[in-house]
Design an enzyme around this catalytic site. Structure first.
Site, PDB file in Angstrom:
ATOM      1  N   HIS A 266      11.271   4.776   4.396  1.00  0.00           N
ATOM      2  CA  HIS A 266       9.804   4.589   4.342  1.00  0.00           C
ATOM      3  C   HIS A 266       9.534   3.143   3.882  1.00  0.00           C
ATOM      4  O   HIS A 266      10.079   2.208   4.455  1.00  0.00           O
ATOM      5  CB  HIS A 266       9.242   5.663   3.405  1.00  0.00           C
ATOM      6  CG  HIS A 266       7.754   5.827   3.400  1.00  0.00           C
ATOM      7  ND1 HIS A 266       6.931   5.277   4.335  1.00  0.00           N
ATOM      8  CD2 HIS A 266       6.925   6.515   2.548  1.00  0.00           C
ATOM      9  CE1 HIS A 266       5.661   5.606   4.074  1.00  0.00           C
ATOM     10  NE2 HIS A 266       5.644   6.359   2.986  1.00  0.00           N
ATOM     11  N   HIS A 307      10.187   4.518  14.388  1.00  0.00           N
ATOM     12  CA  HIS A 307       9.072   5.126  13.665  1.00  0.00           C
ATOM     13  C   HIS A 307       8.891   6.546  14.148  1.00  0.00           C
ATOM     14  O   HIS A 307       9.074   6.822  15.333  1.00  0.00           O
ATOM     15  CB  HIS A 307       7.779   4.316  13.888  1.00  0.00           C
ATOM     16  CG  HIS A 307       6.731   4.616  12.883  1.00  0.00           C
ATOM     17  ND1 HIS A 307       5.855   5.670  13.032  1.00  0.00           N
ATOM     18  CD2 HIS A 307       6.443   4.037  11.692  1.00  0.00           C
ATOM     19  CE1 HIS A 307       5.068   5.705  11.978  1.00  0.00           C
ATOM     20  NE2 HIS A 307       5.393   4.733  11.145  1.00  0.00           N
ATOM     21  N   ASP A 364       7.597  -3.072   8.813  1.00  0.00           N
ATOM     22  CA  ASP A 364       8.457  -3.684   7.804  1.00  0.00           C
ATOM     23  C   ASP A 364       9.387  -4.751   8.363  1.00  0.00           C
ATOM     24  O   ASP A 364      10.039  -5.456   7.595  1.00  0.00           O
ATOM     25  CB  ASP A 364       9.313  -2.592   7.122  1.00  0.00           C
ATOM     26  CG  ASP A 364       8.491  -1.788   6.140  1.00  0.00           C
ATOM     27  OD1 ASP A 364       7.580  -2.372   5.548  1.00  0.00           O
ATOM     28  OD2 ASP A 364       8.754  -0.587   5.989  1.00  0.00           O
TER      29      ASP A 364
END
Ligand code: ACO
Length: 425
Positions: A266, A307, A364
């Site tokens: 995450h 994802h 990210d």
């Protein structure tokens, strides 16, 4: 998808008619709440890949089309035209503020930015090299120690105030945590500054109280916070809701959200991406890294790739990807890791393994390179994510508190242990 209002499920002799819930946007949902009562069956969905846990009006994602909306507004438009504080107001109130409301909200956040002195004692009790996410969890839990006794969750204004406090104080906690790690003395936020500038100044302020604000840095950070602000029922937000469903206070609920965000699958991925890029070291090693990421026995995944929901592209990654080169140029930073990241992205996007599994860069992938350029240490990256995401967490907590269908979150299980047996001897 067909336009059904109900579906019929046949379970042996029994048959049950299940209503279909129609969302404003997105997949229709089969309401299975009466399934067990009528058939005796549970449903199984490890990782909630096809299960909605609540109704929510805050954020919408279309993973196939790469769409992300906050309260209906596309993330690309908010990134270009809005500010983080306006987005926070939008998330928790449902509508954009007018100029007077925005000013009042900024003032309220500034007025709530300072923290109790006991927080400094708490942070000071941690080892200097303790992970900042561990300290942040404890510091937010400490807020519940300070405010829990006086908090009446049945009072809407008190709930709103608690939400504002969290959004106002998490940057202060983050700055204090950074300073502790660097061995710098604790300081107080400059409440004459805007939200992002206040955080930056408190973080990097010199011993004589000076800090030169760079508007490019302020703007870049503001944009990163907008992109991190909410992402519907992700692991950390679902954690906040699960804890909130028990009637726990919002500080305790958000502290739990921070721990969920920490994991590398995450929010911890931003830290993991930078470490991965440093390990790869140069563009020449990209090919072997891609080979390793495809080898299931290697235990190595391409961090910042893939994802659960986005299966086309992550719109946040698109905004950050475009912004990264620009920010580095504005700041005069030349980072060889950017070349590694660009080459890695290109190599993976052309590779059959990643194409077939629809694995694309996520939010990210590039955020760490920007944080590094802003001189934020790697171990603080996930704290930065938590700072931006606090607004989403509290928006969901507020929404949950007035949801007439809210029940304590309590999943069922498929028991795979021993059958009943007698204790012998
Ligand atoms: N590198 C290599 N292979 C991958 C990656 C990756 N980053 N991500 C998924 N895969 C592969 C899996 O091995 C699996 O392959 P298989 O079908 O041959 O078994 C397939 O792609 C599907 O992967 P799952 O793990 O089933 O997908 P899931 O939706 O459960 O996981 C996740 C999503 C956790 C994000 C995953 O893609 C991952 O671990 N990515 C790296 C960590 C990361 O960047 N996390 C940040 C997510 S964004 C955020 O939280 C802010």
């Amino acid at each position: 998808m067909s336009d059904l209002d109900q579906v019929t499920l046949n379970a042996g002799e029994k048959s049950v008619v299940l209503p279909v819930i129609k969302p404003t946007l997105g997949n229709d949902c089969v309401d299975i709440s009466k399934l067990t009562k009528e058939t005796g069956y549970f449903t199984y969905d490890s990782g909630f890949t096809a299960t909605a846990s609540c109704k929510s009006a805050i954020t919408y994602i279309d993973g196939d089309k790469g769409v992300l909306l906050y309260r209906g507004y596309p993330i690309e438009q908010l990134s270009e035209k809005s500010s983080y504080v306006e987005v926070v107001y939008l998330l928790i109130n449902g509508e954009r503020p007018d100029a007077a409301q925005l000013k009042a909200f900024n003032e309220e956040l500034a007025a709530e930015a300072t923290v109790d002195a006991s927080i400094n004692t708490l942070i000071g009790s941690f080892a200097k090299d303790a992970h900042p996410m561990a300290i942040l969890t404890a510091a937010i839990a400490q807020l519940s120690g300070i405010y829990h006794a006086s908090l009446d969750l049945a009072d809407a204004e008190q709930r709103r105030k608690a939400a504002v406090r969290l959004i106002a104080k998490v940057p202060t906690l983050s700055a204090l945590i950074y300073r502790h790690g660097k061995g710098l003395p604790a300081n107080t936020p400059d409440t004459s500054l805007d939200y992002v500038s206040r955080f930056l100044k408190q973080t990097f302020e010199a011993a004589d109280g000076s800090y030169e604000l760079n508007q490019d840095v302020v703007k870049a950070l503001d944009l990163l916070f907008i992109l991190h602000a909410d992402h519907e029922q992700n692991a950390s937000t679902s954690t906040v809701r699960l804890v909130g469903s028990t009637g726990a206070n919002p500080y305790a609920s958000v502290a739990a959200g921070v721990t969920a965000l920490w994991g590398p699958a995450h929010g911890g991925a931003n830290e993991a991406v930078l470490k991965m890029l440093e390990e790869i070291g140069s563009a020449d090693n990209v090919e072997s890294a891609v080979v390793k990421a495809k080898d299931k026995t290697s235990g190595f995944r391409l961090m910042g790739f893939g994802h659960r929901v986005y299966k086309n592209f992550d719109p946040r990654a698109k905004v950050i990807g475009e912004m990264t080169g620009k920010v580095l140029k504005q700041l005069g930073v030349q980072d060889p890791l950017l070349d590694v990241a660009v080459k890695l992205e290109q190599a993976a996007l052309q590779d059959e393994y990643f194409v077939a599994r629809k694995l694309y860069p996520n939010v990210d992938f590039y955020s760490g390179i920007i944080y590094k350029a802003l001189q934020i240490p790697t171990e603080m990256f996930t704290v930065m994510f938590a700072l931006g995401r606090t607004s989403g967490w509290v928006a969901h907590w507020l929404e949950q508190q007035v949801d007439p269908e809210m029940k304590i979150g309590r999943p069922r299980q498929v028991y795979t242990g021993s059958d009943v047996r007698d204790y012998q001897g």
